[in-house]
Design a protein around this motif. Structure first.
Motif, PDB file in Angstrom:
ATOM      1  N   ARG A   1       5.559 -17.412  11.208  1.00 36.37           N
ATOM      2  CA  ARG A   1       5.827 -18.627  10.447  1.00 36.37           C
ATOM      3  C   ARG A   1       4.540 -19.205   9.861  1.00 36.37           C
ATOM      4  NH1 ARG A   1       9.204 -23.087  13.536  1.00 36.37           N
ATOM      5  NH2 ARG A   1      10.605 -21.266  13.576  1.00 36.37           N
ATOM      6  N   GLY A   2       4.628 -19.643   8.605  1.00 35.71           N
ATOM      7  CA  GLY A   2       3.489 -20.257   7.948  1.00 35.71           C
ATOM      8  C   GLY A   2       2.492 -19.274   7.379  1.00 35.71           C
ATOM      9  N   THR A   3       2.792 -17.973   7.469  1.00 31.98           N
ATOM     10  CA  THR A   3       1.913 -16.945   6.922  1.00 31.98           C
ATOM     11  C   THR A   3       2.754 -15.954   6.126  1.00 31.98           C
ATOM     12  OG1 THR A   3       2.075 -15.290   8.690  1.00 31.98           O
ATOM     13  CG2 THR A   3       0.552 -17.127   9.042  1.00 31.98           C
ATOM     14  N   ARG A   4       2.082 -15.015   5.500  1.00 26.45           N
ATOM     15  CA  ARG A   4       2.762 -13.930   4.796  1.00 26.45           C
ATOM     16  C   ARG A   4       2.709 -12.631   5.585  1.00 26.45           C
ATOM     17  NH1 ARG A   4       0.714 -14.755  -1.518  1.00 26.45           N
ATOM     18  NH2 ARG A   4       1.552 -16.863  -1.777  1.00 26.45           N
ATOM     19  N   LEU A   5       2.415 -12.727   6.874  1.00 26.90           N
ATOM     20  CA  LEU A   5       2.246 -11.556   7.720  1.00 26.90           C
ATOM     21  C   LEU A   5       3.530 -11.243   8.482  1.00 26.90           C
ATOM     22  CD1 LEU A   5      -1.269 -12.352   9.219  1.00 26.90           C
ATOM     23  CD2 LEU A   5      -0.736 -10.761   7.363  1.00 26.90           C
ATOM     24  N   LYS A   6       3.799  -9.953   8.625  1.00 25.04           N
ATOM     25  CA  LYS A   6       4.965  -9.503   9.379  1.00 25.04           C
ATOM     26  C   LYS A   6       4.568  -8.265  10.193  1.00 25.04           C
ATOM     27  CE  LYS A   6       9.053  -9.659   7.498  1.00 25.04           C
ATOM     28  NZ  LYS A   6      10.272  -9.344   6.685  1.00 25.04           N
ATOM     29  N   PRO A   7       4.092  -8.448  11.440  1.00 20.45           N
ATOM     30  CA  PRO A   7       3.782  -7.288  12.280  1.00 20.45           C
ATOM     31  C   PRO A   7       5.056  -6.529  12.643  1.00 20.45           C
ATOM     32  CG  PRO A   7       3.585  -9.310  13.539  1.00 20.45           C
ATOM     33  CD  PRO A   7       3.805  -9.720  12.111  1.00 20.45           C
ATOM     34  N   PHE A   8       4.908  -5.221  12.880  1.00 28.42           N
ATOM     35  CA  PHE A   8       6.078  -4.406  13.175  1.00 28.42           C
ATOM     36  C   PHE A   8       5.711  -3.231  14.080  1.00 28.42           C
ATOM     37  CE2 PHE A   8       4.283  -2.734   9.230  1.00 28.42           C
ATOM     38  CZ  PHE A   8       4.178  -1.378   9.505  1.00 28.42           C
ATOM     39  N   VAL A   9       6.711  -2.694  14.733  1.00 28.62           N
ATOM     40  CA  VAL A   9       6.602  -1.434  15.468  1.00 28.62           C
ATOM     41  C   VAL A   9       7.798  -0.572  15.074  1.00 28.62           C
ATOM     42  CG1 VAL A   9       5.312  -2.342  17.426  1.00 28.62           C
ATOM     43  CG2 VAL A   9       7.812  -2.384  17.469  1.00 28.62           C
ATOM     44  N   ALA A  10       7.655   0.737  15.228  1.00 29.62           N
ATOM     45  CA  ALA A  10       8.754   1.644  14.887  1.00 29.62           C
ATOM     46  C   ALA A  10       8.649   2.918  15.709  1.00 29.62           C
ATOM     47  CB  ALA A  10       8.750   1.968  13.389  1.00 29.62           C
ATOM     48  N   LEU A  11       9.779   3.577  15.831  1.00 30.83           N
ATOM     49  CA  LEU A  11       9.899   4.834  16.564  1.00 30.83           C
ATOM     50  C   LEU A  11      10.752   5.766  15.720  1.00 30.83           C
ATOM     51  CD1 LEU A  11       9.241   6.026  19.456  1.00 30.83           C
ATOM     52  CD2 LEU A  11      11.558   5.335  20.068  1.00 30.83           C
ATOM     53  N   GLU A  12      10.282   7.015  15.525  1.00 31.33           N
ATOM     54  CA  GLU A  12      11.004   7.926  14.634  1.00 31.33           C
ATOM     55  C   GLU A  12      10.993   9.352  15.168  1.00 31.33           C
ATOM     56  OE1 GLU A  12      11.453   8.424   9.850  1.00 31.33           O
ATOM     57  OE2 GLU A  12       9.398   8.387  10.640  1.00 31.33           O
ATOM     58  N   PRO A  13      12.063   9.789  15.819  1.00 29.13           N
ATOM     59  CA  PRO A  13      12.164  11.190  16.255  1.00 29.13           C
ATOM     60  C   PRO A  13      12.724  12.087  15.154  1.00 29.13           C
ATOM     61  CG  PRO A  13      13.981   9.930  17.156  1.00 29.13           C
ATOM     62  CD  PRO A  13      13.141   8.959  16.369  1.00 29.13           C
TER      63      PRO A  13
END
Length: 219
Positions: free
Chosen positions: A150-162
């Motif tokens: 909130r209040g920023t343009r940042l969106k951290p993420f994680v992912a998993l792809e088999p």
């Protein structure tokens, strides 16, 4: 502090399984750079993406491949999309020459959102080949979770792809990718992603560590 804890949690979730997968395997490192353009098609429910990608290997010292791609999706609603894509590769061989490789795939995507959290599942059925009469089918399923700070343009993420083989195979699952990174919205039309990717070849003594940079422009 709460935001810092959320970012730390995402990074930890991605890196712990990857660290456990090491097992003394031989490792390589590279840089992957992707640039994408998304023109607005005539229909409001259609989405298009044209992309160009560069990958390096041998600890960033040499080119691995170039890839040009096109992807088209139809948006049924905010939760469901279906589409298809095509990719053309120029793979660098040991002697320095480049050889072509081709891939096409149908795909489906499911997504949902709860406040600042969002999650999505993307499934692809890919045929990768160098000769038309020599297909190689495999599945690829990516589960991704992100959090908009909130209040920023940042969106951290994680992912998993088999990745898994389609049809008879000694080892059905061939490799798995772990992601941890952050997306930055420069404005309404431009996004910039920076993340770490770890690729584990499950039945081979090999791991790949990747720094990936993505830029997307919509208009």
């Amino acid at each position: 502090m709460k935001r810092l804890m959320m970012i730390s949690l995402y990074v930890s979730l991605a890196c712990v399984p990857a660290a456990q997968a090491n097992g003394g395997k031989k490792q390589d490192a590279g840089l992957w750079v992707f640039a994408g353009v998304s023109p607005k098609p005539l229909g409001g429910k259609w989405k298009m993406l044209y992309g160009l990608e560069y990958r390096s290997r041998n600890h960033f010292r040499e080119t691995s491949l170039w890839c040009a791609s096109v992807n088209v999706n139809y948006v049924f609603n905010p939760f469901i999309q279906v589409g298809a894509g095509y990719e053309f590769f120029l793979n660098r061989e040991a002697d320095g020459s480049f050889s072509p490789e081709y891939r096409y795939y149908p795909e489906a995507m499911l997504s949902c959102q709860w406040g600042a959290f969002s999650a999505g599942l993307r499934s692809r059925l890919m045929n990768t080949f160098t000769q038309v009469g020599d297909p190689h089918w495999e599945g690829r399923n990516r589960l991704k979770a992100s959090y908009a700070i909130r209040g920023t343009r940042l969106k951290p993420f994680v992912a998993l792809e088999p990745y898994h083989e389609v049809g008879p195979a000694e080892h059905r699952f061939k490799k798995i990718r772990y992601f941890a990174g952050c997306s930055l919205s420069l404005d309404r039309r431009q996004t910039f992603d920076l993340y770490y990717l770890r690729e584990d070849y499950l039945h081979e003594a090999f791991l790949r560590n990747v720094i990936q940079v993505e830029y997307n422009l919509s208009f």
